[in-house]
Design a protein around this motif. Structure first.
Motif, PDB file in Angstrom:
ATOM      1  N   TYR A   1      83.352  30.019  13.640  1.00  0.00           N
ATOM      2  CA  TYR A   1      82.076  30.698  13.866  1.00  0.00           C
ATOM      3  C   TYR A   1      80.988  30.287  12.882  1.00  0.00           C
ATOM      4  O   TYR A   1      79.808  30.331  13.222  1.00  0.00           O
ATOM      5  N   PHE A   2      81.395  29.897  11.690  1.00  0.00           N
ATOM      6  CA  PHE A   2      80.429  29.534  10.650  1.00  0.00           C
ATOM      7  C   PHE A   2      80.913  28.277   9.941  1.00  0.00           C
ATOM      8  O   PHE A   2      82.078  28.185   9.543  1.00  0.00           O
ATOM      9  N   GLY A   3      80.009  27.331   9.775  1.00  0.00           N
ATOM     10  CA  GLY A   3      80.377  26.068   9.154  1.00  0.00           C
ATOM     11  C   GLY A   3      80.556  26.157   7.652  1.00  0.00           C
ATOM     12  O   GLY A   3      81.261  25.341   7.054  1.00  0.00           O
ATOM     13  N   SER A   4      79.926  27.162   7.035  1.00  0.00           N
ATOM     14  CA  SER A   4      79.974  27.258   5.579  1.00  0.00           C
ATOM     15  C   SER A   4      79.584  28.662   5.128  1.00  0.00           C
ATOM     16  O   SER A   4      79.145  29.492   5.936  1.00  0.00           O
ATOM     17  N   ARG A   5      79.716  28.891   3.856  1.00  0.00           N
ATOM     18  CA  ARG A   5      79.270  30.153   3.249  1.00  0.00           C
ATOM     19  C   ARG A   5      77.772  30.336   3.475  1.00  0.00           C
ATOM     20  O   ARG A   5      77.299  31.436   3.777  1.00  0.00           O
TER      21      ARG A   5
END
Length: 194
Positions: free
Chosen positions: A55-59
């Protein structure tokens, strides 16, 4: 096929993304920026760490998503408040709502996220959301017949930002609202003779 916890795959994915966002928001509130990592967010949401990256590539991506959700919620609440106020009272209502919402802690996430060292593109995304709040202020000023509403909206936003800082540091939201409203309606108070 992986087990899903909703009627459809789309609903399942939306629920998992929401769970990750909620987990990140709670971690921000409890532990600050240092507490938000892909691992901690996934664990808090009850998901595998690999799910985070679906869902999210990174912080940076999840922090930006939290900021955007906070801006959306803030804007929706302001819109709801203004919809119940006569047009000639909306600017004062906007100021009051902003100060009350700050006192209620709804600005805390934004304040925390301002300290985040995000990638330049993600920082620009958050700044664009913040700048979007100038539009409603300019509209309120136009409705009130204020000339050059766009320029004055920037100045009003400056007063609101200062009010947010005051309320964040313990000033009563009603007092901050009254001071800002006085400046908007009458300008600076007159000096007394010495």
């Amino acid at each position: 096929m992986p087990k899903i916890s909703a009627a459809t795959v789309a609903e399942h994915r939306a629920a998992q993304r929401t769970a990750l966002l909620t987990a990140a928001e709670h971690l921000l509130e409890e532990a600050g920026l240092a507490g938000v990592t892909p691992r901690s967010v996934a664990e808090r949401a009850g998901l595998a760490r690999s799910s985070f990256y679906e869902y999210f590539g990174s912080r940076d991506d999840i922090l930006t998503a939290v900021a955007i959700a906070a801006f959306d919620n803030w804007g929706a609440e302001i819109d709801e408040i203004l919809s119940a106020v006569p047009q000639e009272e909306r600017l004062v209502a906007y100021v009051g709502a902003t100060m009350r919402m700050t006192a209620d802690g709804k600005h805390a996430i934004a304040a925390t996220l301002q300290q985040a060292e995000l990638s330049p593109s993600r920082h620009e995304d958050i700044m664009a959301m913040h700048a979007a709040f100038l539009g409603p202020i300019a509209t309120l000023l136009r409705e009130a017949g204020v000339p050059d509403a766009d320029t004055h909206a920037v100045l009003v936003q400056g007063l609101l930002n200062a009010g947010v800082q005051l309320v964040t540091h313990g000033v009563d939201p009603a007092a901050a609202t009254a001071s800002i409203t006085t400046l908007l309606e009458k300008g600076l108070p007159s000096r007394t003779s010495i």
